[in-house]
Write a protein that holds these residues in place. Structure first.
Motif, PDB file in Angstrom:
ATOM      1  N   GLN A 126     -65.761  20.510  16.693  1.00  0.00           N
ATOM      2  CA  GLN A 126     -65.820  19.049  16.032  1.00  0.00           C
ATOM      3  C   GLN A 126     -66.891  18.195  16.201  1.00  0.00           C
ATOM      4  N   THR A 127     -67.838  18.665  17.249  1.00  0.00           N
ATOM      5  CA  THR A 127     -69.007  17.973  17.448  1.00  0.00           C
ATOM      6  C   THR A 127     -70.462  18.738  17.224  1.00  0.00           C
ATOM      7  N   ALA A 128     -71.417  17.889  16.975  1.00  0.00           N
ATOM      8  CA  ALA A 128     -72.482  18.608  16.783  1.00  0.00           C
ATOM      9  C   ALA A 128     -73.221  19.363  17.939  1.00  0.00           C
ATOM     10  N   ASP A 129     -73.013  19.131  19.211  1.00  0.00           N
ATOM     11  CA  ASP A 129     -73.088  19.867  20.220  1.00  0.00           C
ATOM     12  C   ASP A 129     -72.309  21.469  20.244  1.00  0.00           C
ATOM     13  N   ALA A 130     -71.052  21.256  19.752  1.00  0.00           N
ATOM     14  CA  ALA A 130     -70.088  22.565  19.593  1.00  0.00           C
ATOM     15  C   ALA A 130     -70.587  23.308  18.619  1.00  0.00           C
ATOM     16  N   LEU A 131     -71.036  22.789  17.538  1.00  0.00           N
ATOM     17  CA  LEU A 131     -71.589  23.384  16.101  1.00  0.00           C
ATOM     18  C   LEU A 131     -72.798  24.426  16.577  1.00  0.00           C
ATOM     19  N   ARG A 132     -73.686  23.355  17.026  1.00  0.00           N
ATOM     20  CA  ARG A 132     -74.911  24.143  17.474  1.00  0.00           C
ATOM     21  C   ARG A 132     -74.848  25.215  18.259  1.00  0.00           C
ATOM     22  N   ARG A 133     -73.907  25.243  19.321  1.00  0.00           N
ATOM     23  CA  ARG A 133     -73.740  26.028  20.187  1.00  0.00           C
ATOM     24  C   ARG A 133     -73.205  27.466  19.825  1.00  0.00           C
ATOM     25  N   VAL A 134     -72.178  27.289  18.962  1.00  0.00           N
ATOM     26  CA  VAL A 134     -71.467  28.370  18.140  1.00  0.00           C
ATOM     27  C   VAL A 134     -72.338  29.048  17.408  1.00  0.00           C
ATOM     28  N   ALA A 135     -73.450  28.313  16.570  1.00  0.00           N
ATOM     29  CA  ALA A 135     -74.139  28.842  15.736  1.00  0.00           C
ATOM     30  C   ALA A 135     -75.151  29.653  16.470  1.00  0.00           C
ATOM     31  N   ALA A 136     -75.723  29.389  17.432  1.00  0.00           N
ATOM     32  CA  ALA A 136     -76.723  29.641  18.171  1.00  0.00           C
ATOM     33  C   ALA A 136     -76.084  30.957  18.884  1.00  0.00           C
ATOM     34  N   GLU A 137     -74.986  31.096  19.373  1.00  0.00           N
ATOM     35  CA  GLU A 137     -74.276  32.255  19.975  1.00  0.00           C
ATOM     36  C   GLU A 137     -73.978  33.238  19.091  1.00  0.00           C
ATOM     37  N   THR A 138     -73.602  32.795  17.861  1.00  0.00           N
ATOM     38  CA  THR A 138     -73.450  33.721  16.532  1.00  0.00           C
ATOM     39  C   THR A 138     -74.644  34.456  16.389  1.00  0.00           C
ATOM     40  N   VAL A 139     -75.685  33.889  16.149  1.00  0.00           N
ATOM     41  CA  VAL A 139     -77.059  34.547  15.856  1.00  0.00           C
ATOM     42  C   VAL A 139     -77.501  35.628  16.930  1.00  0.00           C
ATOM     43  N   GLU A 140     -77.270  34.909  18.179  1.00  0.00           N
ATOM     44  CA  GLU A 140     -77.712  35.964  19.335  1.00  0.00           C
ATOM     45  C   GLU A 140     -76.820  37.170  19.246  1.00  0.00           C
ATOM     46  N   ASP A 141     -75.568  36.996  19.135  1.00  0.00           N
ATOM     47  CA  ASP A 141     -74.771  38.041  19.262  1.00  0.00           C
ATOM     48  C   ASP A 141     -74.925  39.000  18.096  1.00  0.00           C
ATOM     49  N   LEU A 142     -75.221  38.620  16.906  1.00  0.00           N
ATOM     50  CA  LEU A 142     -75.460  39.351  15.861  1.00  0.00           C
ATOM     51  C   LEU A 142     -76.886  40.017  16.170  1.00  0.00           C
ATOM     52  N   ALA A 143     -77.604  39.412  16.552  1.00  0.00           N
ATOM     53  CA  ALA A 143     -78.997  40.070  16.979  1.00  0.00           C
ATOM     54  C   ALA A 143     -78.935  41.248  17.828  1.00  0.00           C
ATOM     55  N   ALA A 144     -77.992  40.991  18.830  1.00  0.00           N
ATOM     56  CA  ALA A 144     -77.712  42.040  19.722  1.00  0.00           C
ATOM     57  C   ALA A 144     -76.962  43.248  19.159  1.00  0.00           C
ATOM     58  N   ASP A 145     -76.341  42.978  18.192  1.00  0.00           N
ATOM     59  CA  ASP A 145     -75.767  44.089  17.212  1.00  0.00           C
ATOM     60  C   ASP A 145     -76.547  44.787  16.336  1.00  0.00           C
ATOM     61  N   GLY A 146     -77.924  44.658  16.496  1.00  0.00           N
ATOM     62  CA  GLY A 146     -78.864  45.280  15.362  1.00  0.00           C
ATOM     63  C   GLY A 146     -78.856  44.589  13.931  1.00  0.00           C
ATOM     64  N   VAL A 147     -78.287  43.443  13.897  1.00  0.00           N
ATOM     65  CA  VAL A 147     -78.375  42.934  12.602  1.00  0.00           C
ATOM     66  C   VAL A 147     -79.708  42.271  12.634  1.00  0.00           C
ATOM     67  N   VAL A 148     -80.448  42.645  11.336  1.00  0.00           N
ATOM     68  CA  VAL A 148     -81.755  41.982  11.239  1.00  0.00           C
ATOM     69  C   VAL A 148     -81.754  40.703  10.264  1.00  0.00           C
ATOM     70  N   TYR A 149     -80.665  40.766   9.291  1.00  0.00           N
ATOM     71  CA  TYR A 149     -80.399  39.567   8.514  1.00  0.00           C
ATOM     72  C   TYR A 149     -79.005  39.305   8.245  1.00  0.00           C
ATOM     73  N   ALA A 150     -78.463  38.004   8.519  1.00  0.00           N
ATOM     74  CA  ALA A 150     -77.128  37.570   8.323  1.00  0.00           C
ATOM     75  C   ALA A 150     -77.000  36.119   7.561  1.00  0.00           C
ATOM     76  N   GLU A 151     -75.801  36.277   6.886  1.00  0.00           N
ATOM     77  CA  GLU A 151     -75.291  35.046   6.416  1.00  0.00           C
ATOM     78  C   GLU A 151     -74.152  34.516   6.961  1.00  0.00           C
ATOM     79  N   THR A 152     -73.973  33.634   7.692  1.00  0.00           N
ATOM     80  CA  THR A 152     -72.893  33.005   8.288  1.00  0.00           C
ATOM     81  C   THR A 152     -72.322  31.993   7.432  1.00  0.00           C
ATOM     82  N   ARG A 153     -71.083  32.004   7.131  1.00  0.00           N
ATOM     83  CA  ARG A 153     -70.481  30.788   6.213  1.00  0.00           C
ATOM     84  C   ARG A 153     -69.315  29.992   7.100  1.00  0.00           C
TER      85      ARG A 153
END
Length: 369
Positions: free
Chosen positions: A81-108
């Protein structure tokens, strides 16, 4: 495709992947949920142990009911519910997907669900997009290439006049700063795409691409509405199988199914999630294999990595184990996905080349030159 697979775990891990159907609020790290709950004073978590919390999410989601499945999001949304929380979750999402071998993603994500701490809709979108850029930079620093777009989502059960249109306008406002497209999500049955026709009309007028959740909790009629409203892709879409008459040696496609296949409309299939919401009792009975054999435009996705306890590696591994998918099959669904991605043509082509090269290296193809 072979009857048995010789794929190794390392090959599946290294295989380039594309994730088109990934919910931001369904992919948090359990430890992050706990830390964000502490930061915002949320006391409703069922456990404060990361391993136990992760197991709770999986068990609670494994109910066979989409409405019950959606209840698990009460906890993740509460801590976003805060900008900091949203930024953190989004950044970690991208990191986790990249570590999983994902080269392109769309997160909704649905901005309307993140307004409890006085953020505006635009601030929510800006925070998520900023987190995605941060995640891309962190991934690059770790030696992983990934590009991520966001899909701004309207909750389909909110049928207040003009609501989904306002969310569509929000998505278009941010089309040049990371938002790749639009979606509607939430309870499908009883909340068909026609209820949001004004939003889809606006998006078509703006030449802005969108996907629609359809063919998960409702059948071909929901898919038909999505198509008639102009959906570029179908979120899940697997109940298109109900418009196909199957016999031991034949498959007769109904009009809707034939249109989806022949128009090459991508199906954003999420195997593990579909089992949790009752599409099939076990993976061997999931429609994905028959749809794949009938040459539908199948893509493979996680949906909600936390709730399903999954990853792209796990989804590919399950398909290899259950249906004998090999590198050629994994490459095809990755190329299907990048071709259906909401990206500029030249960017899609560049990532497609990267995918082809990645699989060629895995196979040990000799350089023709």
């Amino acid at each position: 495709m072979t009857e048995t697979t010789s794929l190794t775990a390392d090959e599946i891990k290294q295989a380039p992947k594309v994730a088109l159907h990934d919910h931001l609020d369904g992919g948090l790290r359990p430890q992050t949920v706990i830390e964000l709950a502490d930061a915002c004073g949320y006391t409703g978590l069922p456990s404060r142990d990361a391993a136990k919390l992760g197991a709770w999410f999986r068990d609670a989601a494994d109910s066979g009911s989409l409405p019950r499945y959606l209840e698990t999001f009460d906890h993740t949304i509460a801590v976003m519910q805060t900008a900091d929380a949203l930024r953190r979750v989004a950044a970690e999402t991208v990191e986790d997907l990249a570590a999983d071998g994902v080269v392109y993603a769309e997160t909704r994500f649905a901005p309307e669900q993140h307004l409890r701490a006085a953020l505006t809709l635009d601030e929510v979108v800006e925070a998520v997009n900023a987190g995605c850029r941060e995640g891309e930079e962190r991934a690059a620093a770790s030696g992983h290439f990934i590009k991520v777009g966001t899909l701004v989502t309207a909750m389909r059960q909110n049928i207040e006049p003009g609501h989904s249109l306002r969310i569509a306008q929000l998505a278009v406002r941010h089309r040049d700063s990371g938002v790749a497209g639009f979606d509607i999500a939430g309870p499908e049955l009883g909340f068909g795409p026609d209820l949001h026709a004004d939003a889809f009309k606006y998006l078509r007028e703006q030449f802005f691409r969108f996907t629609i959740h359809a063919g998960e909790a409702d059948g071909p009629s929901s898919i038909a509405q999505a198509l008639l409203n102009g959906a570029d892709r179908l979120g899940h879409g697997v109940r298109i199988i109900e418009d196909i008459a199957l016999s031991d040696d034949d498959a007769r496609l109904g009009r809707i199914a034939a249109y989806v296949r022949d128009k090459r409309i991508a199906l954003e299939v999420c195997p593990s999630s579909n089992l949790q919401t009752g599409i099939a009792a076990k993976l061997e009975e999931h429609p994905i294999q028959k749809l794949y054999e009938l040459d539908f435009n199948v893509t493979v996705n996680c949906d909600n990595r936390l709730m399903s306890g999954t990853s792209m590696f796990r989804e590919f591994s399950l398909l290899a184990e259950s249906f004998g998918w090999d590198l050629a099959d994994l490459e095809l669904v990755a190329l299907n996905a990048i071709d259906a991605a909401f990206l500029a043509h030249d960017v899609r082509d560049a990532i497609a080349d990267q995918i082809i090269n990645g699989y060629s290296n895995l196979r040990g193809d000799e350089d023709e030159d």
